[in-house]
Design a protein around this motif. Structure first.
Motif, PDB file in Angstrom:
ATOM      1  N   LEU A 326       0.826  -1.194   0.000  1.00  0.00           N
ATOM      2  CA  LEU A 326       0.000   0.000   0.000  1.00  0.00           C
ATOM      3  C   LEU A 326       0.866   1.251   0.000  1.00  0.00           C
ATOM      4  O   LEU A 326       1.982   1.263   0.531  1.00  0.00           O
ATOM      5  CB  LEU A 326      -0.901   0.012   1.242  1.00  0.00           C
ATOM      6  N   LEU A 327       0.329   2.305  -0.579  1.00  0.00           N
ATOM      7  CA  LEU A 327       0.976   3.610  -0.573  1.00  0.00           C
ATOM      8  C   LEU A 327       0.485   4.360   0.663  1.00  0.00           C
ATOM      9  O   LEU A 327      -0.727   4.487   0.875  1.00  0.00           O
ATOM     10  CB  LEU A 327       0.620   4.379  -1.843  1.00  0.00           C
ATOM     11  N   ASN A 358       3.039  17.820  -3.475  1.00  0.00           N
ATOM     12  CA  ASN A 358       2.351  17.795  -2.175  1.00  0.00           C
ATOM     13  C   ASN A 358       1.817  16.405  -1.850  1.00  0.00           C
ATOM     14  O   ASN A 358       1.816  15.981  -0.691  1.00  0.00           O
ATOM     15  CB  ASN A 358       1.206  18.807  -2.165  1.00  0.00           C
ATOM     16  N   LEU A 359       1.356  15.688  -2.888  1.00  0.00           N
ATOM     17  CA  LEU A 359       0.764  14.372  -2.672  1.00  0.00           C
ATOM     18  C   LEU A 359       1.801  13.345  -2.232  1.00  0.00           C
ATOM     19  O   LEU A 359       1.560  12.538  -1.335  1.00  0.00           O
ATOM     20  CB  LEU A 359       0.081  13.902  -3.958  1.00  0.00           C
ATOM     21  N   TYR A 360       2.963  13.397  -2.853  1.00  0.00           N
ATOM     22  CA  TYR A 360       3.972  12.361  -2.611  1.00  0.00           C
ATOM     23  C   TYR A 360       5.188  12.840  -1.812  1.00  0.00           C
ATOM     24  O   TYR A 360       6.151  12.099  -1.635  1.00  0.00           O
ATOM     25  CB  TYR A 360       4.465  11.799  -3.960  1.00  0.00           C
ATOM     26  N   VAL A 398      -6.684   6.951  -6.375  1.00  0.00           N
ATOM     27  CA  VAL A 398      -7.027   5.619  -5.860  1.00  0.00           C
ATOM     28  C   VAL A 398      -6.291   5.390  -4.542  1.00  0.00           C
ATOM     29  O   VAL A 398      -5.062   5.233  -4.518  1.00  0.00           O
ATOM     30  CB  VAL A 398      -6.673   4.516  -6.875  1.00  0.00           C
ATOM     31  N   ILE A 399      -7.032   5.394  -3.462  1.00  0.00           N
ATOM     32  CA  ILE A 399      -6.441   5.356  -2.127  1.00  0.00           C
ATOM     33  C   ILE A 399      -5.669   4.062  -1.901  1.00  0.00           C
ATOM     34  O   ILE A 399      -6.180   2.965  -2.132  1.00  0.00           O
ATOM     35  CB  ILE A 399      -7.526   5.529  -1.050  1.00  0.00           C
ATOM     36  N   GLY A 400      -4.451   4.209  -1.459  1.00  0.00           N
ATOM     37  CA  GLY A 400      -3.586   3.066  -1.182  1.00  0.00           C
ATOM     38  C   GLY A 400      -2.794   2.607  -2.383  1.00  0.00           C
ATOM     39  O   GLY A 400      -1.890   1.775  -2.244  1.00  0.00           O
ATOM     40  N   ILE A 401      -3.118   3.124  -3.555  1.00  0.00           N
ATOM     41  CA  ILE A 401      -2.421   2.706  -4.781  1.00  0.00           C
ATOM     42  C   ILE A 401      -1.730   3.891  -5.436  1.00  0.00           C
ATOM     43  O   ILE A 401      -0.517   3.896  -5.619  1.00  0.00           O
ATOM     44  CB  ILE A 401      -3.399   2.025  -5.757  1.00  0.00           C
ATOM     45  N   ASN A 403      -2.948   7.197  -4.443  1.00  0.00           N
ATOM     46  CA  ASN A 403      -3.205   8.253  -3.472  1.00  0.00           C
ATOM     47  C   ASN A 403      -2.882   7.692  -2.087  1.00  0.00           C
ATOM     48  O   ASN A 403      -3.512   6.731  -1.651  1.00  0.00           O
ATOM     49  CB  ASN A 403      -4.669   8.694  -3.546  1.00  0.00           C
ATOM     50  N   PRO A 404      -1.883   8.245  -1.402  1.00  0.00           N
ATOM     51  CA  PRO A 404      -1.422   7.614  -0.163  1.00  0.00           C
ATOM     52  C   PRO A 404      -2.454   7.639   0.963  1.00  0.00           C
ATOM     53  O   PRO A 404      -3.181   8.616   1.127  1.00  0.00           O
ATOM     54  CB  PRO A 404      -0.179   8.429   0.211  1.00  0.00           C
TER      55      PRO A 404
END
Length: 521
Positions: A326-327, A358-360, A398-401, A403-404
């Motif tokens: 998971l991310l 910002n996301l990563y 996509v949460i966990g993939i 989108n962390p």
């Protein structure tokens, strides 16, 4: 474009192997002549939190209270001179709380065949404003931390909603100004049990570590609800509780604390649940390119790489491949938002590159190995995995993939280390204080460590930490089942026997329900 990936998380229901089974024969010995030994059980008072109260399946309810380990101890004490054991019973077997008719706690969970759900059609009937007449022998208070037991006005109904009072203690406190320990001591106990301290780290853990580690801050009045209690505060509070309970000559039994991250709430959802065959090749290729660029940044900065190469269905679905991790967000990482945005701007433009930075900026893939450096995904977070983050543009939603998962959804390895350090310090204090006072001692940490490392055999039955089917933990993934309460009661009885020369009959755990059915009278 990254497509929504449909997958079924079966970790909570899978059958696990038991490579380190520990056989236990308690509860199957022949009948013995019971004796109080040097202890006096005529007035027994139990102190603690939700474990002591009988909380299970996400709620406090009558059957859970009846099967709580203090009630089971009291039943055995009654055979050797023990007196009545009064419990502040809930109104029903649905659980949940009202405050002036307004629901403030939900009803218990049941298993619907695929997942735990709130008891259908049930509503709380227990209103905390209907104060009970005590005193009560079971003074377990769900949510209580060590220093809470000494806090005056912990049952002040005027404080409900502001964090100044505990709604469960409001129901049975003798006055609005009293403390839990004050009400316990007022009963002149001859014997007591104490199992407190789990919540001093548990709320931090179940919140994904969003609280503060207050080690070094000895003023608990400044703590937030999800903070880790300073070990000195814990030691002083614990010592004060034991001093108060033994001042009149009472004897007792205490238990230490398990490592909270070993329970199913943290171990059911693996850090790498996305199967390779469920990951479209186009999605994996796009993410690998993006994450590879970020890894180049960390390499240039002499930092560890944050991402692994994702595997996907290569057309041969029979190929057995490892699962993808998971991310997650890890706030302990240096924030590389600016550097990421600068590298990605030529590819995506300034606006998108800034968003991705910002996301990563503090994202990485979750670790499943080594065991002392793994991350833990909260049980309550699994419904988020592979859903779309509102407001985030595809394909980065996509949460966990792509989108962390946020900090509140994950307990990282560094947060686990903080919890372990605090727990070890608490346990050192508990053992030392018990030895100094000559109290019986239960190594609950050792017991539940065995449960999580292969399991414990008793007769032809087996305790494990597997969610739902393991027999140890209820549907909230934290609290004990009725069967596990009977086993823990045996551990308390054995500790009392060892210290005070008592002799008791032991419970057969298999005689207790593995889980509570949807219908309870």
């Amino acid at each position: 474009m990254i497509k929504n990936i449909k997958w079924i998380l079966i970790a909570s229901l899978g059958i696990v192997s038991c490579s380190q089974e520990v056989e236990d024969t308690s509860g199957i010995e022949p009948e013995v002549a019971v004796s109080a030994g040097s202890a006096d059980f005529s007035k027994y008072v139990a102190l603690g939190n939700s474990l002591t109260a009988g909380y299970s399946d996400g709620a406090l309810f009558k059957s859970g209270q009846m099967n709580a380990y203090p009630k089971l101890l009291a039943d055995q004490f009654a055979l050797v001179g023990g007196g009545d054991f009064k419990i502040p019973y809930m109104n029903d077997n649905a659980g949940g709380l009202l405050a002036g008719g307004l629901q403030i706690q939900s009803v218990r969970l049941i298993f619907n065949g695929s997942s735990p759900v709130p008891l259908p059609g049930a509503s709380p009937t227990t209103d905390i404003l209907n104060v009970l007449t005590g005193p009560f022998n079971n003074m377990g208070v769900p949510g209580a931390k060590s220093f809470h037991l000494l806090a005056p006005a912990y049952g002040n109904v005027g404080g409900v909603g502001s964090g100044a009072a505990n709604p469960y203690f409001v129901r049975f406190a003798s006055s609005v100004s009293t403390s839990v320990v004050e009400d316990a001591v007022a009963q002149n106990p001859t014997f007591f049990s104490l199992w407190i301290g789990n919540n001093d780290v548990l709320s931090y853990a179940t919140s994904g570590g969003v609280g503060v580690n207050q080690t070094g801050n000895i003023n608990p009045a400044t703590y937030g609800s999800n903070d880790i209690t300073d070990p000195t505060v814990f030691a002083n509070s614990y010592s004060a509780i034991v001093d108060a309970m033994t001042a009149g000559g009472a004897k007792g039994v205490v238990a230490n604390l398990p490592y909270v991250n070993s329970v199913p709430f943290f171990t059911t959802v693996p850090p790498n649940p996305i199967t390779a065959v469920a990951m479209p090749a186009s999605s994996a290729a796009q993410l690998n390119q993006l994450f590879g660029a970020i890894n180049q940044i960390t390499t240039a900065l002499a930092q560890p790489n944050r991402f692994v190469t994702l595997l996907s269905d290569d057309g041969n679905i029979a190929t057995v491949e490892p699962n993808n991790p998971l991310l997650i967000v890890d706030q302990e990482l240096p924030n590389l938002s600016v550097q990421i945005a600068a590298v990605l701007e030529p590819l995506f433009g300034a606006t998108t590159a800034g968003f991705l930075g910002n996301l990563y900026g503090q994202a990485r893939h979750a670790r499943s190995v080594p065991s002392d450096d793994r991350d833990y995904i909260l049980l309550t977070s699994r419904s988020l995995i592979n859903t779309n983050q509102v407001g985030a543009p595809a394909p980065f939603n996509v949460i966990g993939i792509s989108n962390p998962m946020q900090d509140s959804n994950v307990l990282t390895a560094s947060e686990v280390a903080e919890i372990k350090t605090a727990t070890d310090a608490y346990n050192s204090s508990i053992r030392s204080i018990a030895e100094n006072k000559g109290l019986a001692f239960v190594d609950a940490n050792a017991v539940l460590t065995k449960v999580s490392n292969g399991g414990i055999l008793f007769g032809t039955y087996h305790f494990t930490s597997q969610f739902v089917q393991g027999g140890t933990f209820g549907l909230d993934g934290i609290h004990l089942t009725a069967r596990a309460n009977s086993y823990i009661a045996n551990q308390f009885l054995e500790a009392i026997e060892k210290t005070y020369g008592s002799t008791f009959k032991k419970y057969k755990p298999q005689d207790f329900p593995l889980s509570y059915p949807s219908f309870l009278p």
